[in-house]
Scaffold this motif. Structure first.
Motif, PDB file in Angstrom:
ATOM      1  N   VAL A  34       0.815  -1.462  -0.145  1.00  0.00           N
ATOM      2  CA  VAL A  34      -0.203  -0.172  -0.113  1.00  0.00           C
ATOM      3  C   VAL A  34       0.858   1.440   0.016  1.00  0.00           C
ATOM      4  CG1 VAL A  34      -1.858   1.396   1.061  1.00  0.00           C
ATOM      5  CG2 VAL A  34      -1.745  -1.008   0.990  1.00  0.00           C
ATOM      6  N   SER A  35       0.644   2.110  -0.750  1.00  0.00           N
ATOM      7  CA  SER A  35       1.165   3.474  -0.840  1.00  0.00           C
ATOM      8  C   SER A  35       0.553   4.393  -0.122  1.00  0.00           C
ATOM      9  CB  SER A  35       1.525   3.873  -2.301  1.00  0.00           C
ATOM     10  OG  SER A  35       2.472   3.200  -3.167  1.00  0.00           O
ATOM     11  N   ARG A  36       1.077   5.339   0.643  1.00  0.00           N
ATOM     12  CA  ARG A  36       0.157   6.442   1.079  1.00  0.00           C
ATOM     13  C   ARG A  36       0.701   7.616   0.956  1.00  0.00           C
ATOM     14  NH1 ARG A  36       2.144   6.692   6.765  1.00  0.00           N
ATOM     15  NH2 ARG A  36       3.543   8.177   5.729  1.00  0.00           N
ATOM     16  N   LEU A  37      -0.102   8.793   0.322  1.00  0.00           N
ATOM     17  CA  LEU A  37       0.521   9.785  -0.124  1.00  0.00           C
ATOM     18  C   LEU A  37      -0.705  10.914   0.375  1.00  0.00           C
ATOM     19  CD1 LEU A  37       1.084   7.745  -2.942  1.00  0.00           C
ATOM     20  CD2 LEU A  37       2.343   9.990  -3.449  1.00  0.00           C
ATOM     21  N   ARG A  38      -0.482  12.087   0.326  1.00  0.00           N
ATOM     22  CA  ARG A  38      -1.456  13.108   0.768  1.00  0.00           C
ATOM     23  C   ARG A  38      -2.816  12.911   0.208  1.00  0.00           C
ATOM     24  NH1 ARG A  38       3.660  15.741  -0.284  1.00  0.00           N
ATOM     25  NH2 ARG A  38       4.642  16.705   1.701  1.00  0.00           N
ATOM     26  N   GLU A  39      -2.562  12.812  -1.132  1.00  0.00           N
ATOM     27  CA  GLU A  39      -3.918  12.558  -1.878  1.00  0.00           C
ATOM     28  C   GLU A  39      -4.792  11.326  -1.443  1.00  0.00           C
ATOM     29  OE1 GLU A  39      -1.002  14.672  -4.610  1.00  0.00           O
ATOM     30  OE2 GLU A  39      -0.879  13.084  -3.045  1.00  0.00           O
ATOM     31  N   GLY A  40      -4.085  10.447  -1.061  1.00  0.00           N
ATOM     32  CA  GLY A  40      -4.955   9.029  -0.557  1.00  0.00           C
ATOM     33  C   GLY A  40      -4.103   7.822  -0.501  1.00  0.00           C
ATOM     34  N   TYR A  41      -4.728   6.608  -0.510  1.00  0.00           N
ATOM     35  CA  TYR A  41      -3.909   5.345  -0.557  1.00  0.00           C
ATOM     36  C   TYR A  41      -4.291   4.588  -1.922  1.00  0.00           C
ATOM     37  CZ  TYR A  41      -3.937   5.880   4.595  1.00  0.00           C
ATOM     38  OH  TYR A  41      -3.656   6.357   5.899  1.00  0.00           O
ATOM     39  N   ALA A  42      -3.327   4.008  -2.209  1.00  0.00           N
ATOM     40  CA  ALA A  42      -3.273   3.084  -3.433  1.00  0.00           C
ATOM     41  C   ALA A  42      -2.589   1.544  -3.083  1.00  0.00           C
ATOM     42  CB  ALA A  42      -2.425   3.771  -4.379  1.00  0.00           C
ATOM     43  N   GLN A  43      -3.349   0.519  -3.465  1.00  0.00           N
ATOM     44  CA  GLN A  43      -2.703  -0.543  -3.130  1.00  0.00           C
ATOM     45  C   GLN A  43      -2.495  -1.418  -4.536  1.00  0.00           C
ATOM     46  OE1 GLN A  43      -5.357  -3.411  -0.611  1.00  0.00           O
ATOM     47  NE2 GLN A  43      -3.624  -4.508   0.080  1.00  0.00           N
TER      48      GLN A  43
END
Length: 459
Positions: free
Chosen positions: A335-344
């Motif tokens: 899972v990636s976490r960035l200011r904009e959101g999460y992406a798995q």
């Protein structure tokens, strides 16, 4: 005749155990993974990565989805293989993803932390460990002082692997122990002697690794207070810098191999609480600082320092001192976490590999964050890390949403057997409810009752 005070204590104990049996998320993210959806694609993630600032500190997580044996307690995304060919083929794809992500970031971010998890990163052969390290160096600007943590399975390790991880720059080793009792180990298919573990701890320290973490579990089949005490005592003789004391999450509907565990041998909620309390007391008595609900560290460890200064964070690896806003997940299910959101990424290794070979990011799902999500994520993280939060800061950060959350917190303080109290500007979890802080955090989760997600028990 039982005294009134004893009756009240007994009633509180019954209510406490009842709440312990509640199933709520672990809150390593908010919104939690069951609420991710397919609207977040590889193209969306690529756009987010393109907005990473010049010189911004970022973290990396690499998921190695292979083990050479299947531990029945494990809830990680992994697959067992006795052959190295699938691992080598996967590694080529992983390095393609690393190169792709590095191109999208374009050298703007600086990597200050790397975490290798799985599965078992230690299934990699020494020359491939070094190849992977070079691929990361080629794709990213890695700070000289970057923290590089590797999850180690002592059963996989040898001198050559120890040398390779040390050459790659490992600064912290995290060893899965679970329990040293032979009966418990057999029941979870994870046989590992104390001597093996001690050899690895000595080996990484001889190679200059300054920080060693041990992962221990309570709530396993056939565990009791005596066996827990014996395991903790042995673990403490190794003088680890950190100890993670997790409650076993029995989720056979999610991980079918957990059906191999005899449910009749599992401790009930009262026994789990007694095991947790005993283990935690022994670790604290040995001079370790309690961190959140399930971590402990020596007082001079970076994690303990961060906790004392209000800088503790929480992500998919648990409690951390890593303050990076951007965490890039690489490998299947990561899972990636960035200011904009999460992406798995796609969970299935085959699907992940197909997408990367097509020259596409492997994102399968995620969630884009709105202002309400950001506010609730902040409150939940502060509850999980600090057992409280400042009303003034919530309002300063999130304005109208902050006021709404303060109103919800006030309502919690007025409940019978309230687990949250107000002291001046702060809302605090009462001491006896700290083991239940996940249940307190759940009160601020606007997604919790949406869908049919199932979770593990609180303790």
């Amino acid at each position: 005749m039982q005294r009134a005070g004893e009756q009240m204590d007994g009633m509180r104990s019954v209510r406490l155990v009842s709440r312990l049996a509640a199933a709520v998320p672990r809150y390593t993210s908010y919104p939690t993974a069951p609420h991710f959806h397919e609207d977040v694609s590889g193209e969306v993630l690529a756009g987010w990565l393109s907005r990473i600032g010049s010189g911004e500190d970022i973290s990396l997580y690499l998921h190695i989805p292979f083990c050479d044996r299947l531990c029945w307690f494990c809830a990680c995304h992994t697959r067992m293989t006795r052959r190295y060919e699938p691992v080598a083929a996967f590694l080529d794809v992983l390095m393609d993803e690393i190169a792709m992500a590095g191109d999208l970031i374009g050298g703007r971010g600086r990597v200050r932390a790397i975490h290798f998890g799985g599965g078992s990163p230690t299934i990699l052969q020494p020359h491939d460990i070094l190849r992977l390290g070079k691929a990361l160096d080629d794709a990213f600007d890695i700070r000289p002082d970057a923290d590089i943590c590797v999850e180690l399975d002592p059963n996989d390790m040898d001198e050559a692997r120890l040398d390779a991880f040390a050459q790659m720059g490992m600064t912290r080793a995290s060893l899965g122990v679970q329990d040293f009792d032979a009966r418990v180990q057999k029941a979870i298919n994870r046989e590992q002697s104390f001597e093996q573990t001690r050899w690895i701890v000595d080996g990484v320290r001889e190679r200059g690794v300054k920080s060693v973490n041990l992962d221990l579990l309570y709530g396993l089949p056939h565990q009791n207070e005596a066996s827990i005490a014996n395991t903790i005592a042995k673990a403490l003789t190794l003088s680890p810098d950190r100890i993670a004391l997790f409650g076993y999450a029995h989720v056979p509907w999610f991980k079918k191999h957990q059906t191999m565990i005899d449910e009749a041998a599992l401790p009930d909620a009262q026994e789990r609480l007694a095991q947790q309390n005993l283990a935690a007391a022994m670790v604290r008595d040995a001079g370790y600082q309690a961190i959140g609900i399930d971590h402990f560290a020596k007082p001079d460890d970076a994690l303990a320092v961060a906790a004392r200064h209000g800088r503790l964070r929480r992500n998919f690896q648990g409690y951390t001192e890593d303050a990076c806003e951007t965490l890039l997940g690489l490998g299947p299910s990561s899972v990636s976490r960035l200011r904009e959101g999460y992406a798995q990424n796609a969970t299935a290794t085959g699907q992940y590999e197909r997408l990367i070979r097509q020259g596409r990011l492997a994102t399968a799902r995620g969630v884009e964050l709105n202002e309400d999500d950001h506010a609730r994520a902040w409150v939940i993280e502060r509850l999980m890390c600090d057992f409280g939060f400042s009303a003034r800061e919530a309002i300063k950060r999130f304005d109208a949403v902050g006021w709404q959350i303060v109103d919800e917190a006030l309502a919690c303080t007025r409940e019978h057997d309230a687990m949250l109290v107000r002291e001046g500007d702060h809302f605090l979890v009462v001491d006896e409810a700290r083991p239940l802080v996940r249940s307190v955090a759940a009160r601020f989760d606007s997604y919790l009752h949406q869908g049919a997600a199932r979770h593990s028990t609180v303790v």
